[in-house]
Scaffold this motif. Structure first.
Motif, PDB file in Angstrom:
ATOM      1  N   GLY A  56      -4.718  -2.162  -6.406  1.00 49.92           N
ATOM      2  CA  GLY A  56      -5.977  -2.533  -7.037  1.00 49.92           C
ATOM      3  C   GLY A  56      -7.194  -1.969  -6.351  1.00 49.92           C
ATOM      4  N   SER A  57      -7.000  -1.317  -5.203  1.00 51.74           N
ATOM      5  CA  SER A  57      -8.126  -0.780  -4.441  1.00 51.74           C
ATOM      6  C   SER A  57      -8.102   0.736  -4.455  1.00 51.74           C
ATOM      7  CB  SER A  57      -8.081  -1.293  -2.998  1.00 51.74           C
ATOM      8  OG  SER A  57      -9.149  -0.765  -2.243  1.00 51.74           O
ATOM      9  N   VAL A  58      -9.272   1.340  -4.648  1.00 48.35           N
ATOM     10  CA  VAL A  58      -9.415   2.786  -4.605  1.00 48.35           C
ATOM     11  C   VAL A  58     -10.540   3.109  -3.629  1.00 48.35           C
ATOM     12  CG1 VAL A  58      -9.936   4.879  -5.886  1.00 48.35           C
ATOM     13  CG2 VAL A  58      -8.662   3.039  -6.995  1.00 48.35           C
ATOM     14  N   GLY A  59     -10.239   3.940  -2.633  1.00 48.77           N
ATOM     15  CA  GLY A  59     -11.261   4.280  -1.654  1.00 48.77           C
ATOM     16  C   GLY A  59     -11.783   3.039  -0.934  1.00 48.77           C
ATOM     17  N   PHE A  60     -13.090   2.847  -1.022  1.00 56.11           N
ATOM     18  CA  PHE A  60     -13.728   1.715  -0.355  1.00 56.11           C
ATOM     19  C   PHE A  60     -14.071   0.591  -1.331  1.00 56.11           C
ATOM     20  CE2 PHE A  60     -14.522   5.445   2.217  1.00 56.11           C
ATOM     21  CZ  PHE A  60     -14.179   5.009   3.482  1.00 56.11           C
ATOM     22  N   SER A  61     -13.439   0.608  -2.514  1.00 59.27           N
ATOM     23  CA  SER A  61     -13.770  -0.397  -3.522  1.00 59.27           C
ATOM     24  C   SER A  61     -13.446  -1.813  -3.051  1.00 59.27           C
ATOM     25  CB  SER A  61     -13.028  -0.106  -4.836  1.00 59.27           C
ATOM     26  OG  SER A  61     -11.620  -0.176  -4.646  1.00 59.27           O
ATOM     27  N   GLY A  62     -12.378  -1.956  -2.250  1.00 63.14           N
ATOM     28  CA  GLY A  62     -12.028  -3.283  -1.752  1.00 63.14           C
ATOM     29  C   GLY A  62     -13.115  -3.859  -0.881  1.00 63.14           C
ATOM     30  N   VAL A  63     -13.657  -3.042   0.015  1.00 59.36           N
ATOM     31  CA  VAL A  63     -14.750  -3.476   0.884  1.00 59.36           C
ATOM     32  C   VAL A  63     -15.964  -3.862   0.041  1.00 59.36           C
ATOM     33  CG1 VAL A  63     -16.312  -2.827   2.762  1.00 59.36           C
ATOM     34  CG2 VAL A  63     -13.967  -1.967   2.743  1.00 59.36           C
ATOM     35  N   ALA A  64     -16.332  -2.976  -0.891  1.00 60.09           N
ATOM     36  CA  ALA A  64     -17.522  -3.215  -1.709  1.00 60.09           C
ATOM     37  C   ALA A  64     -17.392  -4.481  -2.551  1.00 60.09           C
ATOM     38  CB  ALA A  64     -17.779  -2.005  -2.607  1.00 60.09           C
ATOM     39  N   MET A  65     -16.228  -4.692  -3.157  1.00 62.22           N
ATOM     40  CA  MET A  65     -16.053  -5.842  -4.044  1.00 62.22           C
ATOM     41  C   MET A  65     -16.000  -7.151  -3.270  1.00 62.22           C
ATOM     42  SD  MET A  65     -13.402  -4.157  -6.805  1.00 62.22           S
ATOM     43  CE  MET A  65     -13.389  -5.562  -7.915  1.00 62.22           C
ATOM     44  N   LEU A  66     -15.330  -7.164  -2.129  1.00 58.44           N
ATOM     45  CA  LEU A  66     -15.289  -8.385  -1.323  1.00 58.44           C
ATOM     46  C   LEU A  66     -16.656  -8.697  -0.734  1.00 58.44           C
ATOM     47  CD1 LEU A  66     -11.843  -7.958   0.455  1.00 58.44           C
ATOM     48  CD2 LEU A  66     -12.529  -9.884  -0.989  1.00 58.44           C
ATOM     49  N   HIS A  67     -17.378  -7.656  -0.340  1.00 62.40           N
ATOM     50  CA  HIS A  67     -18.728  -7.871   0.193  1.00 62.40           C
ATOM     51  C   HIS A  67     -19.658  -8.417  -0.890  1.00 62.40           C
ATOM     52  CE1 HIS A  67     -22.243  -7.406   2.692  1.00 62.40           C
ATOM     53  NE2 HIS A  67     -22.801  -6.612   1.798  1.00 62.40           N
ATOM     54  N   ALA A  87     -14.760   4.894   9.457  1.00 61.15           N
ATOM     55  CA  ALA A  87     -15.539   3.749   9.942  1.00 61.15           C
ATOM     56  C   ALA A  87     -16.991   3.738   9.447  1.00 61.15           C
ATOM     57  CB  ALA A  87     -15.486   3.685  11.465  1.00 61.15           C
ATOM     58  N   PRO A  88     -17.725   4.849   9.531  1.00 63.11           N
ATOM     59  CA  PRO A  88     -19.116   4.818   9.045  1.00 63.11           C
ATOM     60  C   PRO A  88     -19.221   4.500   7.556  1.00 63.11           C
ATOM     61  CG  PRO A  88     -18.735   6.730  10.451  1.00 63.11           C
ATOM     62  CD  PRO A  88     -17.392   6.146  10.149  1.00 63.11           C
ATOM     63  N   GLU A  89     -18.303   5.040   6.758  1.00 64.96           N
ATOM     64  CA  GLU A  89     -18.341   4.781   5.321  1.00 64.96           C
ATOM     65  C   GLU A  89     -17.975   3.330   5.019  1.00 64.96           C
ATOM     66  OE1 GLU A  89     -19.152   6.826   2.541  1.00 64.96           O
ATOM     67  OE2 GLU A  89     -20.100   7.884   4.187  1.00 64.96           O
ATOM     68  N   ALA A  90     -16.995   2.786   5.742  1.00 60.22           N
ATOM     69  CA  ALA A  90     -16.618   1.380   5.550  1.00 60.22           C
ATOM     70  C   ALA A  90     -17.818   0.477   5.811  1.00 60.22           C
ATOM     71  CB  ALA A  90     -15.456   1.016   6.470  1.00 60.22           C
ATOM     72  N   ARG A  91     -18.593   0.795   6.829  1.00 54.28           N
ATOM     73  CA  ARG A  91     -19.796   0.008   7.129  1.00 54.28           C
ATOM     74  C   ARG A  91     -20.832   0.139   6.015  1.00 54.28           C
ATOM     75  NH1 ARG A  91     -21.056  -1.616  12.557  1.00 54.28           N
ATOM     76  NH2 ARG A  91     -19.239  -1.461  13.914  1.00 54.28           N
ATOM     77  N   ARG A  92     -20.933   1.319   5.459  1.00 56.30           N
ATOM     78  CA  ARG A  92     -21.897   1.520   4.369  1.00 56.30           C
ATOM     79  C   ARG A  92     -21.616   0.599   3.183  1.00 56.30           C
ATOM     80  NH1 ARG A  92     -22.139   7.204   2.092  1.00 56.30           N
ATOM     81  NH2 ARG A  92     -23.592   6.140   0.727  1.00 56.30           N
ATOM     82  N   TYR A  93     -20.339   0.319   2.961  1.00 60.43           N
ATOM     83  CA  TYR A  93     -19.950  -0.512   1.814  1.00 60.43           C
ATOM     84  C   TYR A  93     -19.852  -1.996   2.153  1.00 60.43           C
ATOM     85  CZ  TYR A  93     -19.065   3.721  -0.849  1.00 60.43           C
ATOM     86  OH  TYR A  93     -19.219   4.917  -1.514  1.00 60.43           O
ATOM     87  N   GLY A  94     -20.175  -2.368   3.400  1.00 59.23           N
ATOM     88  CA  GLY A  94     -20.244  -3.795   3.724  1.00 59.23           C
ATOM     89  C   GLY A  94     -19.391  -4.283   4.872  1.00 59.23           C
TER      90      GLY A  94
END
Length: 204
Positions: A56-67, A87-94
């Motif tokens: 159900g997750s693509v790229g950083f969508s999991g981070v963005a949706m949970l945030h 790591a830098p991109e994960a932080r960008r998404y929350g």
């Protein structure tokens, strides 16, 4: 909450969390949809340990949706992806922190403890040597492989890239496999991040 689709690693993360916060109630999720539903229902959620690669997750969508669902709850990404790139991109998404799955249990526990204490460990930074190594890897790509990488960077699908290059979609897939191997990354997202980090596709 521990959100990871691998049962054994999910169990290891749950153990690490229990060692740090023995009084906490730990819930688990094996899919992104389940993680989001759990996050929405748990009013006292303190922390999310999240794997990037889940059903159900693509790229950083999991981070963005949970945030987006619980913006006040810290997200600690625990992933096998390349830390310097991801790591830098994960932080960008929350996400507040990133730690690799190759780290030992003590390192993961330290990261959990730091986040629960309100601290956010500094993200890994690329050294000049790291940048030089990646630049050399990109320089090893053929012109066609570079065009495929730039297409990925622009968010194009394989069939769109194939149409622009005038080749079969299977040819683009073959080139993409070679690009991933040459760059030493695991997927299209990481390849695009590596390219972006080197300024490819940027408008100067």
């Amino acid at each position: 909450m521990v959100a990871d689709d691998h049962p054994l690693f999910r169990q290891a993360l749950a153990m690490a969390a229990a060692n740090v916060a023995p009084d906490a109630h730990i819930v688990e999720a094996s899919t992104l949809d389940r993680a989001i539903a759990t996050a929405a229902a748990a009013s006292d959620l303190m922390l999310v340990l999240l794997d990037l690669k889940m059903p159900g997750s693509v790229g950083f969508s999991g981070v963005a949706m949970l945030h987006a669902e619980r913006p006040s709850v810290p997200i600690l990404v625990v992933s096998s992806a390349e830390a310097l790139i991801t790591a830098p991109e994960a932080r960008r998404y929350g996400a507040v922190c990133f730690i690799g799955k190759d780290q030992d249990l003590a390192a993961i526990e330290n990261a959990i403890a730091a986040v629960l204490a309100g601290n956010s460990p500094a993200p890994p930074t690329a050294t000049h040597d790291d940048i030089e190594v990646m630049a050399d890897k990109v320089a090893s790509l053929t012109p066609t492989q570079l065009r495929v990488l730039l297409g990925v960077l622009n968010g194009q699908l394989n069939k769109q890239i194939a149409w622009e290059l005038g080749v079969a979609e299977s040819t683009v897939k073959s080139h993409m496999t070679t690009v991933l191997a040459k760059l030493g990354v695991q997927n299209r997202t990481q390849a695009a991040l590596a390219a972006r980090a080197l300024g490819l596709g940027a408008n100067h």
